[in-house]
Every structure is written in structure tokens, then in C-alpha cells.
Design a protein around this motif. Structure first.
Motif, PDB file in Angstrom:
ATOM      1  N   ILE A   5      29.815  39.742  29.000  1.00 49.06           N
ATOM      2  CA  ILE A   5      30.767  40.517  28.677  1.00 49.06           C
ATOM      3  C   ILE A   5      31.451  41.936  29.174  1.00 49.06           C
ATOM      4  CG2 ILE A   5      31.063  42.803  26.771  1.00 49.06           C
ATOM      5  CD1 ILE A   5      31.436  39.527  26.043  1.00 49.06           C
ATOM      6  N   ASN A   6      30.080  42.503  30.127  1.00 45.38           N
ATOM      7  CA  ASN A   6      29.678  43.260  31.230  1.00 45.38           C
ATOM      8  C   ASN A   6      30.972  43.024  32.428  1.00 45.38           C
ATOM      9  OD1 ASN A   6      28.958  43.985  34.301  1.00 45.38           O
ATOM     10  ND2 ASN A   6      27.857  45.387  33.228  1.00 45.38           N
TER      11      ASN A   6
ATOM     12  N   THR B 196      21.056  50.042  34.306  1.00 45.16           N
ATOM     13  CA  THR B 196      21.240  48.482  33.723  1.00 45.16           C
ATOM     14  C   THR B 196      20.824  48.410  35.525  1.00 45.16           C
ATOM     15  OG1 THR B 196      23.542  49.104  34.355  1.00 45.16           O
ATOM     16  CG2 THR B 196      22.892  49.012  32.235  1.00 45.16           C
ATOM     17  N   ASN B 197      20.321  48.883  36.469  1.00 42.65           N
ATOM     18  CA  ASN B 197      20.289  48.649  37.951  1.00 42.65           C
ATOM     19  C   ASN B 197      21.667  48.145  38.346  1.00 42.65           C
ATOM     20  OD1 ASN B 197      17.698  50.085  37.414  1.00 42.65           O
ATOM     21  ND2 ASN B 197      16.947  47.736  37.449  1.00 42.65           N
ATOM     22  N   CYS B 198      22.440  48.609  37.797  1.00 42.00           N
ATOM     23  CA  CYS B 198      24.187  47.730  38.460  1.00 42.00           C
ATOM     24  C   CYS B 198      24.206  48.666  39.313  1.00 42.00           C
ATOM     25  CB  CYS B 198      24.929  48.040  37.470  1.00 42.00           C
ATOM     26  SG  CYS B 198      25.534  50.308  37.909  1.00 42.00           S
TER      27      CYS B 198
ATOM     28  N   LEU C 200      28.560  45.704  43.518  1.00 46.90           N
ATOM     29  CA  LEU C 200      28.907  45.101  42.129  1.00 46.90           C
ATOM     30  C   LEU C 200      29.712  43.560  43.255  1.00 46.90           C
ATOM     31  CD1 LEU C 200      31.368  46.165  40.681  1.00 46.90           C
ATOM     32  CD2 LEU C 200      33.361  46.364  42.146  1.00 46.90           C
ATOM     33  N   LEU C 201      29.624  43.218  44.263  1.00 41.79           N
ATOM     34  CA  LEU C 201      29.487  42.155  44.259  1.00 41.79           C
ATOM     35  C   LEU C 201      28.946  41.532  44.320  1.00 41.79           C
ATOM     36  CD1 LEU C 201      31.931  43.271  47.577  1.00 41.79           C
ATOM     37  CD2 LEU C 201      32.782  41.886  46.107  1.00 41.79           C
ATOM     38  N   LEU C 202      27.474  41.621  44.489  1.00 45.44           N
ATOM     39  CA  LEU C 202      25.873  41.122  44.130  1.00 45.44           C
ATOM     40  C   LEU C 202      25.828  40.810  42.656  1.00 45.44           C
ATOM     41  CD1 LEU C 202      23.615  42.738  46.334  1.00 45.44           C
ATOM     42  CD2 LEU C 202      23.858  40.059  46.336  1.00 45.44           C
ATOM     43  N   ARG C 203      26.850  41.753  42.282  1.00 40.73           N
ATOM     44  CA  ARG C 203      26.000  41.889  40.647  1.00 40.73           C
ATOM     45  C   ARG C 203      27.414  40.162  39.652  1.00 40.73           C
ATOM     46  NH1 ARG C 203      27.123  45.397  36.623  1.00 40.73           N
ATOM     47  NH2 ARG C 203      28.810  46.708  37.807  1.00 40.73           N
ATOM     48  N   ARG C 204      28.149  40.820  41.134  1.00 40.24           N
ATOM     49  CA  ARG C 204      30.118  39.800  39.962  1.00 40.24           C
ATOM     50  C   ARG C 204      28.641  37.978  40.891  1.00 40.24           C
ATOM     51  NH1 ARG C 204      30.681  43.221  37.295  1.00 40.24           N
ATOM     52  NH2 ARG C 204      32.213  43.870  37.015  1.00 40.24           N
ATOM     53  N   ILE C 205      28.588  37.916  42.165  1.00 34.76           N
ATOM     54  CA  ILE C 205      27.769  36.502  41.852  1.00 34.76           C
ATOM     55  C   ILE C 205      27.024  35.731  41.320  1.00 34.76           C
ATOM     56  CG2 ILE C 205      26.689  35.760  44.241  1.00 34.76           C
ATOM     57  CD1 ILE C 205      28.459  37.448  46.413  1.00 34.76           C
ATOM     58  N   VAL C 206      25.850  36.924  40.936  1.00 35.61           N
ATOM     59  CA  VAL C 206      24.707  36.444  40.569  1.00 35.61           C
ATOM     60  C   VAL C 206      25.350  36.156  38.883  1.00 35.61           C
ATOM     61  CG1 VAL C 206      23.143  37.571  38.766  1.00 35.61           C
ATOM     62  CG2 VAL C 206      22.921  37.628  41.484  1.00 35.61           C
ATOM     63  N   GLN C 207      26.444  36.836  37.941  1.00 34.77           N
ATOM     64  CA  GLN C 207      27.239  36.880  36.901  1.00 34.77           C
ATOM     65  C   GLN C 207      27.239  35.538  36.978  1.00 34.77           C
ATOM     66  OE1 GLN C 207      29.215  40.713  36.663  1.00 34.77           O
ATOM     67  NE2 GLN C 207      27.822  41.363  35.097  1.00 34.77           N
TER      68      GLN C 207
ATOM     69  N   GLY D  20      23.799  44.336  32.898  1.00 36.54           N
ATOM     70  CA  GLY D  20      24.613  44.308  33.859  1.00 36.54           C
ATOM     71  C   GLY D  20      24.605  42.653  35.353  1.00 36.54           C
ATOM     72  N   TRP D  21      23.985  42.756  35.123  1.00 32.05           N
ATOM     73  CA  TRP D  21      23.827  41.234  36.428  1.00 32.05           C
ATOM     74  C   TRP D  21      24.173  40.053  34.648  1.00 32.05           C
ATOM     75  CZ3 TRP D  21      23.022  42.199  41.190  1.00 32.05           C
ATOM     76  CH2 TRP D  21      22.724  43.204  41.479  1.00 32.05           C
TER      77      TRP D  21
END
Lengths: 285, 303
Positions: free
Chosen positions: B113-114, B264-266, B27-34, B108-109
Motif C-alpha cells: 500500500i505504501n 517508518t525508517n523509510c 527510495l530506490l532501495l525501498r522500492r526494490i525491497v517492496q 515503509g519497506w
């Protein structure tokens, strides 16, 4: 009929139900969006597209991916992207001449930035751009028509004398002055909007209009006689007999220019050169 | 939806077993990327550092590499208008990228909007809200089909006239208009009307990207599925829960890899699983090989 039924009949029924639901939704969605897209094709007259944009609004809207790269590369912040509240198709670039006109950069960065060619990359000379056409829409308020010297639109025009020229005509109000009237020429005007921006009136009397609104078009079948004659190198029908005035000897009439002309090579009159000579005629003999 | 007994105990086991950080790693990685992607786009207009210019529909990376959204590109092509090679190049680059890493990795990444729909789903879980309206996941296919047909018949980019996704992405970078209102509507729709309504049931972009990622290399797998204790937490957090079952509950000869393009590979299933059933790896995992061994090498694949 049980809901969880598994007979072929019930399966078929459920299948048909689902298909109809999908088809109904599809039709409703498509119709709504289709109708809206028709409306979105009408660009408000005051919204101008960047240089190189197709005059056909539908064509432009289908080629433009709304990335805003033209906006980013516009050095004068002329261009902006339409938001939902603007009545321009969402996300497409436009400018309003009265607010910020196009400065007609020589290297046309907005066109170069366009990744899709919605702004035509074959446009390399900004003078060939046709973003719209300046039209002196209101002669009643333009102060040049009141006989006042203004000429601001002419002075700011990047293509002075070509896109806007000043024509003189008679001032009938005073009877002794000239009106100096700005005249736009569509063969050179790019529609950059600097004239509209600069117009000194509260509401500009000269406005950039979309070419579709600003220009008339002669019927395809229509031919102008004199042009056809010129093209053919002579009259296409029985040649007219040239009209001639019955003029005194030594005088001619120039139809295309000065009008009545006295031939300088007129033979000497029997009456001598000056009035005195005429009076003294006979006395010396 | 059968998961009506969901309470906010979801993920507590994982937190207890693995600690908070490991239970929120993806989750953190995804938020960092987004947020980094948004920041990269904003760096130009706000600080004058033009690493990337444009928006997610089409952009220019480092003043040289064109990047274009293949979905917008497809619509453009379908309108019948001829386009410059630049946008084709950009679309191919993005297409190849998502073809490899998974199409809905975009959802997902990357897609901002995600962040909003994830927040809505989080709120829904915290408040223990039940779905009021059941939407069919086929809706997005119907909408996608309608959009593509309309592009052909009207000769226009009809979807881009109303697309809330590109609208928000654009206004984020070019100055906010009223698309935040639309986003708020999506938030309320997702939180209070129907679970994952926008991304999982309506958005045609996600559907399009799921086709791109149908054969993608990088996949979440349930290689350690024999450890599963049926806590159902993965189904609760997964935005597309239907993709988990074939991999997690499949028979021994079925692949433990989540093969659906909808995934979504989230990595939320990886985070939430206290038993470390899931990991991120490639699609060619052999269940015999990985069922018994600890599978650390696969988990280290980074995006």
C-alpha cells in the motif's frame, strides 16, 4: 471564548470535546463493523468449507487468518479465497460442489498446510471429514424416481454403498418395474460434492447442504423405547404380554420377518401324501 | 499543517549537492525491497518456484519456516479461539524481526500500500495541493482499540472482513478482485483530500507496528543536526513529520535519534537532506560523539 486559551476551564473543555469526539467515532465505527460482522457469519448454503473446518462458522472465521496456504496446497484447485464480491467472509477458503468438488485426498494437504488449526489437524482420515451432507433435495426431477436408470451419483461416490446406496422399491407407474433410488447415509457422507457435480440434471437434484440445514435433531429429552429397552436389557415398564394369533396347529407368525410360517415338522395327515393316493384310498382295501 | 508554502522545489538542493542517485538512494532501495517481496510471493503461482507460499497474513518460507503477521495473530488470540503452534511461531519470528529493525519498517519497506500512498503524496507535492481535511493521527489508535475490543466481544476477526491492506496483499498474490478499487480510493483520499490520510491517520496496522518498534534497535538519527539549514524539506517528505522535531531541534542533552515508534525508517529525510544531517544507525547514538565527526559507519547499516 478565545480558541488559544490556556485556562484550566478551557483546557478541560477542549479535553472533554476531544474525548467525546473519540468516543463518538469509536462507537460509530464499532457499531458499523459489529453489525457487518454479524452478517458475515452467515455462509451461503452453496459455499462449502475445506475438510476439518469447524461446523461453527464463527469459530472457523476467528481461527482462519486468510493466508491461502490451504488453497495453494489443494492439488485440484478446488479451494478458492473469497473476495469482496463473493458473499463469503472476505479472504476465507471455500469451494462450490457443483463447480469443483473436493477430491478427498488421502493425505489431506489442505489441512496439513493450515498454520492456525482453523482446519483441524486431528483430522487424519479424510472419510471422517464433514464438509456438508448430500441431500437428494428434489425427488420430482431426479430421474431415478421416474423409474429411469441413472445412478450417476452413486457411481461417482468415493464411499459407495456407505455414503450412497441404491435401494429398490416398487414402480407404481408401470406396476411391473423397480425404482432404483439413491439413498444418502449421513454417518458416512463427507460432503465432498462429487455427486452434486456429477448429477446429470440441468440443476442438480442432489445437493451438498451445510450440516446445520441438512440434519434434523431429536429433542434432548426424547427416548426411543426399543433402544432404551435394548440398552437396559429388558423392558423398563411392566413387560407387555406377547401378542399371539390364534393359529391352526403347526403354524406360527414371525413378527419381525416373514409373517405366517408353516411348521415343516407338521405331523402326517390321515390323508396321505398325494392327491392320487387320496382318491385311491379305500380301493386297495 | 503549517507547510503551506511547499512548492516542488523539495529535494532539489539535495539533487544538486549529492546527485540524483544519492538523493534517491533510500527510495530506490525501498522500492526494490517492496517489489522484490511481491515478486517472491508471485514466483510460486506464476513460475512454480515456491520460495515463499501464502500471503503476508501467514506464509511458509522455503517449505519450512512459518511467518505470520503478529497483528492478525493478536486479533485471532483475542477472539478466544485456540490456535496451532505454527502460527504462534510465525508471529514470534516476524515480531522479533520488526522489534529489532523498527516496527513501521513494515509500513515503509514491506507493505505494498505504501507504494500507492507514496505516489499520492508525490502527486500532492507536484501539484502543490493543500490539505482539505485535517485528520487526527489519534484516529488510528481509536480504530486499533475498536478492532481489538470488537475481536474480544464478537469472537471474530472483524477487521479482516474489511481490512484493505491484507485484502490488497492477498489479491495481489491470489488473483485480483476489486481491491484495486479500494486502493484507488486510498490514492484519491491521500492525494486530494488529506495528506497521508491512510497510512498516517487511519490504518490501525501501522499503529500496531509502531508499538512493536517502540524500542527497536535500528533508527534514523539527526547526528549532524548542527549542519541543518532549516530548509524544511525533511518535514515535507516525511510521512510522520512530528517525529523529526525532537531529534533535529532538541537541545544538546537530547538524543539526536528519532525515537518515536511512528518513524517508518523509510529514509526519505536522509535522501532529501542536502546537508546530510540524517543517517541510519542504532538507537544508542551519543550526540557528543557524533555531532562533530562524519558518521559514515552508521549510514552503512543495511536492512
Amino acid at each position: 471564548m478565545s480558541i488559544a486559551g490556556g485556562t484550566t476551564l478551557q483546557q478541560r473543555r477542549r479535553f472533554l470535546e476531544n474525548i467525546s469526539r473519540a468516543a463518538g467515532g469509536l462507537a460509530l465505527f464499532s457499531m458499523g463493523l459489529g453489525v457487518y460482522s454479524r452478517q458475515a457469519q452467515s455462509l451461503p448454503a452453496e459455499a462449502l468449507r475445506p475438510p476439518g473446518a469447524s461446523i461453527n462458522e464463527t469459530e472457523f472465521q476467528s481461527a482462519c487468518v486468510r493466508c491461502g496456504l490451504c488453497v495453494r496446497d489443494c492439488p485440484y484447485d478446488t479451494l478458492k479465497l473469497a473476495t469482496l464480491v463473493d458473499s463469503v467472509a472476505l479472504g476465507t477458503p471455500y469451494f462450490e460442489a457443483r463447480k469443483v468438488p473436493c477430491e478427498m485426498c488421502e493425505d489431506i494437504p489442505c489441512v496439513k498446510a493450515c498454520p492456525t488449526g482453523a482446519l483441524d489437524h486431528t483430522l487424519t482420515n479424510i472419510d471422517d471429514a464433514r464438509m456438508g451432507l448430500a441431500v437428494l433435495v428434489d425427488q420430482e426431477t431426479c430421474i431415478a424416481f421416474q423409474g429411469l436408470r441413472c445412478e450417476v451419483c452413486f457411481n461417482v461416490c468415493p464411499l459407495q454403498h456407505k455414503a450412497i446406496s441404491l435401494d429398490r422399491s416398487h414402480n407404481a407407474r408401470t406396476g411391473k418395474h423397480a425404482l432404483i433410488i439413491p439413498v444418502v447415509h449421513s454417518d458416512a457422507c463427507t460432503g465432498c460434492g462429487k455427486c452434486e457435480r456429477a448429477c446429470i440434471l440441468e440443476e442438480a437434484a442432489i445437493k451438498i447442504m451445510p450440516l446445520k440445514l441438512a440434519k434434523g435433531q431429536l429433542g434432548q429429552h426424547y427416548r426411543l423405547g426399543w433402544k432404551e429397552k435394548e440398552k437396559a436389557g429388558g423392558s423398563l415398564v411392566t413387560p407387555d404380554i406377547e401378542h399371539k394369533y390364534n393359529l391352526p396347529e403347526g403354524e406360527t407368525y414371525d413378527y419381525a420377518g416373514e409373517g405366517l410360517k408353516q411348521n415343516k415338522a407338521m405331523p402326517d395327515t390321515p390323508f396321505g401324501k398325494s392327491a392320487l393316493e387320496r382318491l385311491n384310498q379305500g380301493l386297495q382295501k | 499543517m503549517k507547510l503551506t508554502d511547499t512548492t516542488n522545489t523539495t529535494g532539489m538542493d539535495a539533487e544538486r549537492e549529492k546527485g540524483w542517485w544519492l538523493a534517491h538512494k533510500w527510495l530506490l532501495l525501498r522500492r526494490i525491497v517492496q517489489f522484490s517481496i511481491i515478486a517472491l510471493f508471485l514466483l510460486g503461482p506464476l513460475a512454480g518456484i515456491w520460495i515463499i507460499k501464502g500471503n503476508m497474513s501467514s506464509s511458509l518460507l522455503l517449505e519450512s519456516v512459518p511467518l505470520s503477521d503478529p497483528f492478525v495473530f493478536l486479533q485471532t488470540v483475542l477472539t478466544g479461539v485456540s490456535v496451532q503452534q505454527t502460527v504462534l511461531m510465525g508471529a514470534i519470528i516476524i515480531f522479533v524481526f520488526y522489534f529489532l529493525v523498527g516496527g513501521r519498517v513494515y509500513c515503509g519497506w514491506v507493505c505494498p500500500i505504501n507504494i500507492v500512498t507514496d505516489a499520492a503524496d508525490w502527486l500532492r507535492r507536484k501539484l502543490n495541493l493543500k490539505s482539505k481535511v485535517a485528520l487526527s493521527r489519534n484516529n488510528r489508535s481509536i480504530i486499533l482499540l475498536a478492532i481489538l475490543c470488537l475481536s474480544v466481544f464478537t469472537g471474530m476477526l472483524v477487521w479482516e472482513l474489511i481490512n484493505p491492506v491484507t485484502m490488497f496483499q492477498r489479491e495481489l498474490v491470489f488473483g485480483m478482485g476489486i481491491s484495486w478499487l479500494l486502493l484507488l480510493s486510498i490514492f484519491f483520499l491521500d492525494a486530494f483530500i488529506s495528506r497521508r490520510a491512510w497510512c498516517g491517520h487511519l490504518c490501525p496496522m501501522g499503529k500496531f507496528y509502531s508499538y512493536i518498534g517502540k524500542y527497536s534497535l535500528i533508527r534514523v538519527n539527526a547526528a549532524q543536526r548542527d549542519r541543518c539549514n532549516d530548509c524544511m524539506d525533511c518535514y515535507t517528505v516525511c510521512p510522520e513529520p512530528q517525529v523529526i522535531k525532537p531529534a533535529l531541534k532538541g537541545s544538546a542533552d537530547q538524543s539526536p535519534v528519532i525515537l518515536s515508534g511512528e518513524c517508518t525508517n523509510c529514509g526519505q529525510c536522509i535522501d532529501v537532506c542536502a546537508k546530510d544531517v540524517f543517517s541510519l544507525g542504532h538507537r544508542f547514538i551519543n550526540p557528543e560523539l557524533h555531532n562533530s565527526k562524519s558518521d559514515t559507519s552508521q549510514r552503512e547499516v543495511s536492512l
